[in-house]
Design a protein around this motif. Structure first.
Motif, mmCIF file in Angstrom:
data_model
loop_
_atom_site.group_PDB
_atom_site.id
_atom_site.type_symbol
_atom_site.label_atom_id
_atom_site.label_comp_id
_atom_site.label_asym_id
_atom_site.label_seq_id
_atom_site.Cartn_x
_atom_site.Cartn_y
_atom_site.Cartn_z
ATOM 1 N N ILE A 118 -10.815 3.639 -33.158
ATOM 2 C CA ILE A 118 -11.242 2.928 -31.242
ATOM 3 C C ILE A 118 -10.122 4.442 -31.117
ATOM 4 O O ILE A 118 -8.703 3.957 -31.396
ATOM 5 N N HIS A 119 -10.450 4.916 -29.745
ATOM 6 C CA HIS A 119 -9.594 5.235 -29.152
ATOM 7 C C HIS A 119 -10.418 4.798 -27.760
ATOM 8 O O HIS A 119 -10.492 3.625 -27.500
ATOM 9 N N SER A 120 -9.296 5.350 -26.921
ATOM 10 C CA SER A 120 -9.383 4.817 -25.320
ATOM 11 C C SER A 120 -9.474 5.972 -24.650
ATOM 12 O O SER A 120 -8.808 6.589 -24.819
ATOM 13 N N GLN A 153 -5.852 11.363 -20.664
ATOM 14 C CA GLN A 153 -4.857 10.955 -22.430
ATOM 15 C C GLN A 153 -5.999 10.008 -22.626
ATOM 16 O O GLN A 153 -6.861 8.986 -22.306
ATOM 17 N N CYS A 154 -5.480 9.697 -24.754
ATOM 18 C CA CYS A 154 -6.126 8.592 -25.032
ATOM 19 C C CYS A 154 -5.255 7.826 -24.758
ATOM 20 O O CYS A 154 -4.019 7.771 -25.299
ATOM 21 N N ALA A 155 -5.873 6.668 -24.983
ATOM 22 C CA ALA A 155 -5.111 5.461 -24.203
ATOM 23 C C ALA A 155 -5.137 4.057 -24.644
ATOM 24 O O ALA A 155 -4.947 2.806 -24.888
ATOM 25 N N GLU A 156 -5.289 4.494 -26.425
ATOM 26 C CA GLU A 156 -5.625 3.706 -27.418
ATOM 27 C C GLU A 156 -4.514 3.890 -28.945
ATOM 28 O O GLU A 156 -5.426 4.775 -29.350
ATOM 29 N N PHE A 157 -4.074 2.679 -29.279
ATOM 30 C CA PHE A 157 -3.149 3.538 -30.644
ATOM 31 C C PHE A 157 -4.830 4.626 -31.699
ATOM 32 O O PHE A 157 -4.939 3.005 -32.195
ATOM 33 N N CYS A 158 -4.489 5.531 -32.352
ATOM 34 C CA CYS A 158 -5.773 5.853 -32.551
ATOM 35 C C CYS A 158 -5.371 7.096 -34.083
ATOM 36 O O CYS A 158 -5.783 7.084 -34.935
ATOM 37 N N GLY A 159 -3.756 6.838 -34.487
ATOM 38 C CA GLY A 159 -2.657 7.910 -35.336
ATOM 39 C C GLY A 159 -1.409 7.932 -35.202
ATOM 40 O O GLY A 159 -1.717 8.179 -33.698
ATOM 41 N N GLU A 161 -1.445 11.271 -34.574
ATOM 42 C CA GLU A 161 -1.059 11.583 -33.280
ATOM 43 C C GLU A 161 -1.693 11.154 -32.023
ATOM 44 O O GLU A 161 -2.402 12.223 -30.620
ATOM 45 N N HIS A 162 -2.180 9.973 -32.150
ATOM 46 C CA HIS A 162 -2.428 8.819 -30.541
ATOM 47 C C HIS A 162 -2.370 9.798 -28.877
ATOM 48 O O HIS A 162 -2.524 10.433 -28.291
ATOM 49 N N ALA A 163 -0.380 10.242 -29.700
ATOM 50 C CA ALA A 163 0.099 10.875 -27.977
ATOM 51 C C ALA A 163 -0.323 12.281 -27.999
ATOM 52 O O ALA A 163 -0.272 12.460 -27.237
ATOM 53 N N GLU A 164 -0.611 12.693 -29.257
ATOM 54 C CA GLU A 164 -1.392 14.111 -28.771
ATOM 55 C C GLU A 164 -2.674 14.511 -28.762
ATOM 56 O O GLU A 164 -3.588 15.195 -28.887
ATOM 57 N N MET A 165 -3.039 13.203 -27.777
ATOM 58 C CA MET A 165 -4.521 13.353 -27.584
ATOM 59 C C MET A 165 -4.887 13.837 -26.584
ATOM 60 O O MET A 165 -5.687 12.469 -25.611
ATOM 61 N N ALA A 166 -5.483 14.706 -25.574
ATOM 62 C CA ALA A 166 -4.789 14.898 -24.480
ATOM 63 C C ALA A 166 -6.685 15.771 -24.775
ATOM 64 O O ALA A 166 -6.780 15.977 -25.299
#
Ligand code: CUA
Length: 285
Positions: A118-120, A153-159, A161-166
């Motif tokens: 799940i992402h956002s 930005q991905c706004a749901e913790f997804c693993g 590299e969540h913070a590097e999912m722009a």
């Protein structure tokens, strides 16, 4: 919502001031005193009623952020993967990654789903967040009123590299958007020099082609981003680094250093091989 919050905030501050000014020593009030009822009413019952009222009032506003029905036929599909966004334009043979081009002034329906966890998806300048859930397609409308590059930005913790999912949404005037569409819809992947040809051979002769697609070549992997037009994109690794030859070379040699945990293994090319490969990839525009 804003007015409601402002009134409540003012009320809380006023009560705090009253409390400070009427302070009567350290003693806690005895159980059953009027102080307890005061806290129960103002601390529990009143907030519950206000929150329900604000929710009912906001039901009306929700459709305003929903997908528009008159979208001039422009739809973009986004499939979130754990480490990047797979972007395609249905019916136009265009596939990209981590970058969505849209025309200014035209509402574009973006259909999102996930290929793994799940992402956002959230592009704050353009609309609210939308959940990105495997097996379900949600739609959000991007309607840019000016040209520009808008960060999402991905706004749901997804693993890891969540913070590097722009990703970037690039809004262009209609004419240059049309030019982009025309350019993207056919591959420009035939090498035009000996150096680029060598770069292409290195790509096709290594493991790269098992994970990546370059239209017009044998490379048709689907695990990683489509690279058919990678040279025209502004960032690499879902917005982690800018798309410069130096960053691309660093990424190819040691992607785990730049984005630990992602699925791309490092390579062991010598300097001149790497240079040819980078030149070829950057030529894919
Ligand atoms: Cu994808 Cu967080």
């Amino acid at each position: 919502m804003f007015v409601g919050s402002a009134v409540i905030f003012a009320g809380v501050v006023a009560l705090l001031l009253v409390g400070v000014l009427r302070r009567r020593g350290e003693d806690t009030p005895p159980k059953g005193s009027p102080g307890y009822r005061f806290v129960a009413v103002l601390g529990l019952i009143v907030p519950a009623v206000i929150l329900v009222l604000l929710f009912i009032l906001s039901i009306d506003a929700i459709p305003a952020t929903s997908p528009s029905s008159s979208n001039h036929g422009l739809t973009v599909d986004v499939v979130a993967r754990q480490f990047f966004w797979d972007v395609s334009y249905p019916g136009r043979g265009i596939r990209s990654a981590n970058e969505i081009h849209i025309p200014v002034g035209v509402p574009v329906n973006v259909r999102v789903t996930s290929g793994d966890v799940i992402h956002s998806l959230w592009v704050p300048a353009l609309n609210r967040k939308v959940d990105v859930i495997p097996g379900r397609t949600n739609v959000v409308t991007f309607d840019a009123n000016r040209a520009g590059r808008f960060r999402g930005q991905c706004a749901e913790f997804c693993g890891p590299e969540h913070a590097e999912m722009a990703l970037y949404v690039i809004a262009q005037p209609r004419a240059s958007f049309n030019a982009w569409l025309a350019d993207e819809s056919h591959p420009n992947t035939i090498p035009t020099s000996a150096e680029l040809e060598r770069g292409q051979q290195i790509f096709l002769g290594s493991d790269c082609e098992y994970c990546h697609t370059i239209a017009g070549t044998n490379a048709s992997g689907t695990i990683g981003p489509d690279l058919t037009h990678i040279g025209s994109r502004t960032s690499l690794a879902a917005g982690t680094v800018p798309n410069t030859p130096g960053d691309l070379a660093g990424w190819i040699i040691d992607p785990q250093h730049i984005k630990p945990g992602n699925k791309m293994p490092g390579t062991s090319l010598d300097g001149s091989q790497l240079q040819a490969l980078v030149a070829y990839l950057e030529s894919l525009r």
